[in-house]
Write a protein that holds these residues in place. Structure first.
Motif, PDB file in Angstrom:
ATOM      1  N   ALA A   1       0.714  -2.751   9.666  1.00  0.00           N
ATOM      2  CA  ALA A   1       0.648  -3.731   8.581  1.00  0.00           C
ATOM      3  C   ALA A   1       1.271  -3.219   7.287  1.00  0.00           C
ATOM      4  CB  ALA A   1      -0.803  -4.138   8.339  1.00  0.00           C
ATOM      5  N   VAL A   2       1.053  -1.935   6.977  1.00  0.00           N
ATOM      6  CA  VAL A   2       1.482  -1.425   5.669  1.00  0.00           C
ATOM      7  C   VAL A   2       2.889  -0.827   5.682  1.00  0.00           C
ATOM      8  CG1 VAL A   2      -0.920  -0.975   5.056  1.00  0.00           C
ATOM      9  CG2 VAL A   2       0.489   0.904   5.919  1.00  0.00           C
ATOM     10  N   LEU A   3       3.430  -0.515   6.846  1.00  0.00           N
ATOM     11  CA  LEU A   3       4.715   0.181   6.904  1.00  0.00           C
ATOM     12  C   LEU A   3       5.899  -0.593   6.311  1.00  0.00           C
ATOM     13  CD1 LEU A   3       4.964   2.220  10.224  1.00  0.00           C
ATOM     14  CD2 LEU A   3       5.184   3.046   7.884  1.00  0.00           C
ATOM     15  N   PRO A   4       6.033  -1.898   6.544  1.00  0.00           N
ATOM     16  CA  PRO A   4       7.215  -2.579   5.995  1.00  0.00           C
ATOM     17  C   PRO A   4       7.369  -2.420   4.486  1.00  0.00           C
ATOM     18  CG  PRO A   4       6.163  -3.957   7.641  1.00  0.00           C
ATOM     19  CD  PRO A   4       5.244  -2.796   7.414  1.00  0.00           C
ATOM     20  N   ALA A   5       6.275  -2.542   3.739  1.00  0.00           N
ATOM     21  CA  ALA A   5       6.358  -2.403   2.282  1.00  0.00           C
ATOM     22  C   ALA A   5       6.663  -0.966   1.875  1.00  0.00           C
ATOM     23  CB  ALA A   5       5.055  -2.869   1.632  1.00  0.00           C
ATOM     24  N   MET A   6       6.121   0.003   2.611  1.00  0.00           N
ATOM     25  CA  MET A   6       6.453   1.406   2.334  1.00  0.00           C
ATOM     26  C   MET A   6       7.945   1.642   2.535  1.00  0.00           C
ATOM     27  SD  MET A   6       3.436   3.767   3.987  1.00  0.00           S
ATOM     28  CE  MET A   6       1.751   3.776   3.362  1.00  0.00           C
ATOM     29  N   ARG A   7       8.493   1.095   3.600  1.00  0.00           N
ATOM     30  CA  ARG A   7       9.929   1.259   3.863  1.00  0.00           C
ATOM     31  C   ARG A   7      10.766   0.673   2.728  1.00  0.00           C
ATOM     32  NH1 ARG A   7      11.817   2.523   9.040  1.00  0.00           N
ATOM     33  NH2 ARG A   7      10.283   2.581  10.743  1.00  0.00           N
TER      34      ARG A   7
ATOM     35  N   VAL B   1       0.875  -1.175   0.000  1.00  0.00           N
ATOM     36  CA  VAL B   1       0.000   0.000   0.000  1.00  0.00           C
ATOM     37  C   VAL B   1       0.907   1.218   0.000  1.00  0.00           C
ATOM     38  CG1 VAL B   1      -1.635   1.363   1.362  1.00  0.00           C
ATOM     39  CG2 VAL B   1      -1.953  -1.113   1.139  1.00  0.00           C
ATOM     40  N   ASP B   2       0.706   2.100  -0.973  1.00  0.00           N
ATOM     41  CA  ASP B   2       1.521   3.305  -1.060  1.00  0.00           C
ATOM     42  C   ASP B   2       0.940   4.455  -0.243  1.00  0.00           C
ATOM     43  OD1 ASP B   2       3.369   2.304  -3.182  1.00  0.00           O
ATOM     44  OD2 ASP B   2       1.513   2.258  -4.357  1.00  0.00           O
ATOM     45  N   ILE B   3      -0.393   4.518  -0.219  1.00  0.00           N
ATOM     46  CA  ILE B   3      -1.096   5.614   0.448  1.00  0.00           C
ATOM     47  C   ILE B   3      -2.093   5.024   1.434  1.00  0.00           C
ATOM     48  CG2 ILE B   3      -2.671   7.553   0.126  1.00  0.00           C
ATOM     49  CD1 ILE B   3      -1.524   7.748  -2.772  1.00  0.00           C
ATOM     50  N   LEU B   4      -1.941   5.336   2.693  1.00  0.00           N
ATOM     51  CA  LEU B   4      -2.888   4.885   3.716  1.00  0.00           C
ATOM     52  C   LEU B   4      -3.637   6.088   4.254  1.00  0.00           C
ATOM     53  CD1 LEU B   4      -4.136   2.869   5.728  1.00  0.00           C
ATOM     54  CD2 LEU B   4      -2.143   3.274   7.208  1.00  0.00           C
ATOM     55  N   ILE B   5      -4.952   6.060   4.127  1.00  0.00           N
ATOM     56  CA  ILE B   5      -5.795   7.109   4.688  1.00  0.00           C
ATOM     57  C   ILE B   5      -6.521   6.520   5.893  1.00  0.00           C
ATOM     58  CG2 ILE B   5      -7.540   8.855   4.229  1.00  0.00           C
ATOM     59  CD1 ILE B   5      -5.085   9.021   2.378  1.00  0.00           C
ATOM     60  N   ASN B   6      -6.091   6.890   7.083  1.00  0.00           N
ATOM     61  CA  ASN B   6      -6.736   6.422   8.311  1.00  0.00           C
ATOM     62  C   ASN B   6      -7.950   7.309   8.587  1.00  0.00           C
ATOM     63  OD1 ASN B   6      -5.212   4.149   9.156  1.00  0.00           O
ATOM     64  ND2 ASN B   6      -3.549   5.516   9.772  1.00  0.00           N
ATOM     65  N   ASN B   7      -9.012   7.009   7.867  1.00  0.00           N
ATOM     66  CA  ASN B   7     -10.241   7.791   7.960  1.00  0.00           C
ATOM     67  C   ASN B   7     -11.200   7.247   9.010  1.00  0.00           C
ATOM     68  OD1 ASN B   7     -12.601   9.526   6.771  1.00  0.00           O
ATOM     69  ND2 ASN B   7     -13.320   7.398   6.629  1.00  0.00           N
ATOM     70  N   LEU B   8     -11.122   5.957   9.274  1.00  0.00           N
ATOM     71  CA  LEU B   8     -12.074   5.321  10.184  1.00  0.00           C
ATOM     72  C   LEU B   8     -12.090   6.009  11.539  1.00  0.00           C
ATOM     73  CD1 LEU B   8     -13.989   2.850  10.650  1.00  0.00           C
ATOM     74  CD2 LEU B   8     -11.994   1.704  11.624  1.00  0.00           C
ATOM     75  N   GLY B   9     -13.277   6.268  12.036  1.00  0.00           N
ATOM     76  CA  GLY B   9     -13.422   6.873  13.353  1.00  0.00           C
ATOM     77  C   GLY B   9     -14.878   7.024  13.713  1.00  0.00           C
ATOM     78  N   THR B  10     -15.120   7.299  14.971  1.00  0.00           N
ATOM     79  CA  THR B  10     -16.499   7.437  15.420  1.00  0.00           C
ATOM     80  C   THR B  10     -16.567   8.464  16.540  1.00  0.00           C
ATOM     81  OG1 THR B  10     -18.456   6.205  16.146  1.00  0.00           O
ATOM     82  CG2 THR B  10     -16.369   5.652  17.200  1.00  0.00           C
ATOM     83  N   ALA B  11     -17.765   8.972  16.766  1.00  0.00           N
ATOM     84  CA  ALA B  11     -18.000   9.916  17.865  1.00  0.00           C
ATOM     85  C   ALA B  11     -19.370   9.629  18.454  1.00  0.00           C
ATOM     86  CB  ALA B  11     -17.942  11.354  17.365  1.00  0.00           C
ATOM     87  N   THR B  12     -19.491   9.795  19.750  1.00  0.00           N
ATOM     88  CA  THR B  12     -20.780   9.674  20.418  1.00  0.00           C
ATOM     89  C   THR B  12     -20.993  10.914  21.274  1.00  0.00           C
ATOM     90  OG1 THR B  12     -19.690   8.358  22.148  1.00  0.00           O
ATOM     91  CG2 THR B  12     -20.895   7.155  20.450  1.00  0.00           C
ATOM     92  N   ALA B  13     -22.214  11.412  21.250  1.00  0.00           N
ATOM     93  CA  ALA B  13     -22.518  12.650  21.969  1.00  0.00           C
ATOM     94  C   ALA B  13     -22.628  12.390  23.468  1.00  0.00           C
ATOM     95  CB  ALA B  13     -23.817  13.245  21.447  1.00  0.00           C
ATOM     96  N   GLY B  14     -22.289  13.401  24.239  1.00  0.00           N
ATOM     97  CA  GLY B  14     -22.428  13.283  25.684  1.00  0.00           C
ATOM     98  C   GLY B  14     -21.460  14.192  26.414  1.00  0.00           C
ATOM     99  N   LYS B  15     -21.607  14.231  27.740  1.00  0.00           N
ATOM    100  CA  LYS B  15     -20.782  15.073  28.583  1.00  0.00           C
ATOM    101  C   LYS B  15     -19.907  14.209  29.493  1.00  0.00           C
ATOM    102  CE  LYS B  15     -24.238  18.776  28.572  1.00  0.00           C
ATOM    103  NZ  LYS B  15     -25.122  19.654  29.387  1.00  0.00           N
ATOM    104  N   TRP B  16     -19.016  14.873  30.221  1.00  0.00           N
ATOM    105  CA  TRP B  16     -18.034  14.172  31.049  1.00  0.00           C
ATOM    106  C   TRP B  16     -18.677  13.133  31.961  1.00  0.00           C
ATOM    107  CZ3 TRP B  16     -12.827  13.744  31.872  1.00  0.00           C
ATOM    108  CH2 TRP B  16     -12.003  14.531  31.063  1.00  0.00           C
ATOM    109  N   ASN B  17     -19.742  13.505  32.658  1.00  0.00           N
ATOM    110  CA  ASN B  17     -20.324  12.584  33.642  1.00  0.00           C
ATOM    111  C   ASN B  17     -21.177  11.499  33.011  1.00  0.00           C
ATOM    112  OD1 ASN B  17     -22.448  14.145  32.818  1.00  0.00           O
ATOM    113  ND2 ASN B  17     -23.170  14.702  34.876  1.00  0.00           N
TER     114      ASN B  17
END
Length: 263
Positions: A121-127, A81-97
């Motif tokens: 996983a992808v770094l060795p081939a990039m190197r 893999v030449d280009i890795l876009i770490n786009n995956l993510g999530t958010a949930t609404a709420g406050k500290w408590n």
């Protein structure tokens, strides 16, 4: 501007929907061979149906078993893999408590360790190729968090720090690592949520009117609107290209100039 993607293989995590889907599409339009990813099988089915000419994998990167599944599928399709876009993510609404320790650990798995697993996983081939681009999708909240959603902003802050640390680790290798931090992005989910809020607040039903109220009350910025997903995708494409070879270890805001209003 030629971004020289014709020989590049790009993996976009969480690209079965939302901004990730648009990023993957933009990369493909620019000539990259794109591998799309979904954390879940139903998202994978969507990708196979809507992008039959592109490769797709699935597996929950938030745990070791799911990540191993996705990585195994990946290496059956390509050997690097030449280009890795770490786009995956999530958010949930709420406050500290409102968040338990389990909530904090869960979002850290989804927003930070998911990226760590696929990056390993992808770094060795990039190197070996002495070239690579790793782009992390974050939020302006990684730099200026709100009181709400503290676990989410903390996890995105950790991702930004990870970017700098990894860029230093990869110094001189031809691999760059950068974070892109958008403000509000006009997604279907955001539009639906604000349409409901507009009804409660009396902001009207026309989206242009609603967007103006969002800018006024929730997201003041010099461009007086919300980012479009395509604009974020265009920035990702540039940062992932040869043209951005001297941009490294940065956290790049795409926020319409909202930071200027806080100075």
């Amino acid at each position: 501007m030629d971004l020289n993607f014709q020989s590049r293989i790009a993996l976009v995590t969480g690209s079965n929907r939302g901004t990730g889907e648009i990023i993957a599409t933009r990369l493909a339009e620019e000539g990259a061979k794109v591998i799309r990813h979904s954390n879940h099988e139903e998202g994978y089915d969507y990708l196979c149906e809507h992008y039959p000419n592109e490769a797709a994998i699935w597996g929950d990167l938030a745990n070791n078993e799911g990540a191993e599944q996705a990585i195994t599928q990946l290496w059956k399709l390509v050997d690097c893999v030449d280009i890795l876009i770490n786009n995956l993510g999530t958010a949930t609404a709420g406050k500290w408590n409102e968040f338990s320790e389990e909530n904090w650990l869960d979002i850290y798995q989804q927003n930070v360790l998911s990226a760590v697993r696929i990056t390993h996983a992808v770094l060795p081939a990039m190197r070996e190729k002495h070239w690579g681009r790793i782009v992390q999708l974050s939020t302006i909240g990684s730099l200026s968090p709100n009181a709400r959603m503290p676990h989410y902003y903390a996890s995105k802050g950790a991702m930004s720090n990870m970017t700098v640390s990894l860029a230093k680790e990869l110094s001189g290798t031809g691999i760059t690592v950068n974070t892109i931090s958008p403000g509000l992005i006009l997604t279907e989910e955001l539009k639906a949520g604000y349409t409901m809020k507009a009804q409660r607040k009396g902001w009207g039903e026309n989206w242009n009117d609603i967007e103006a109220e969002i800018v006024k009350h929730d997201f003041p910025n010099l461009c007086a609107r919300i980012a479009r997903r395509e604009e974020v995708a265009d920035l990702v494409c540039f940062i992932a290209s040869d043209r951005a070879g001297f941009i490294n270890a940065q956290n790049l805001r795409i926020d319409g100039g909202s930071i200027a209003l806080t100075i």
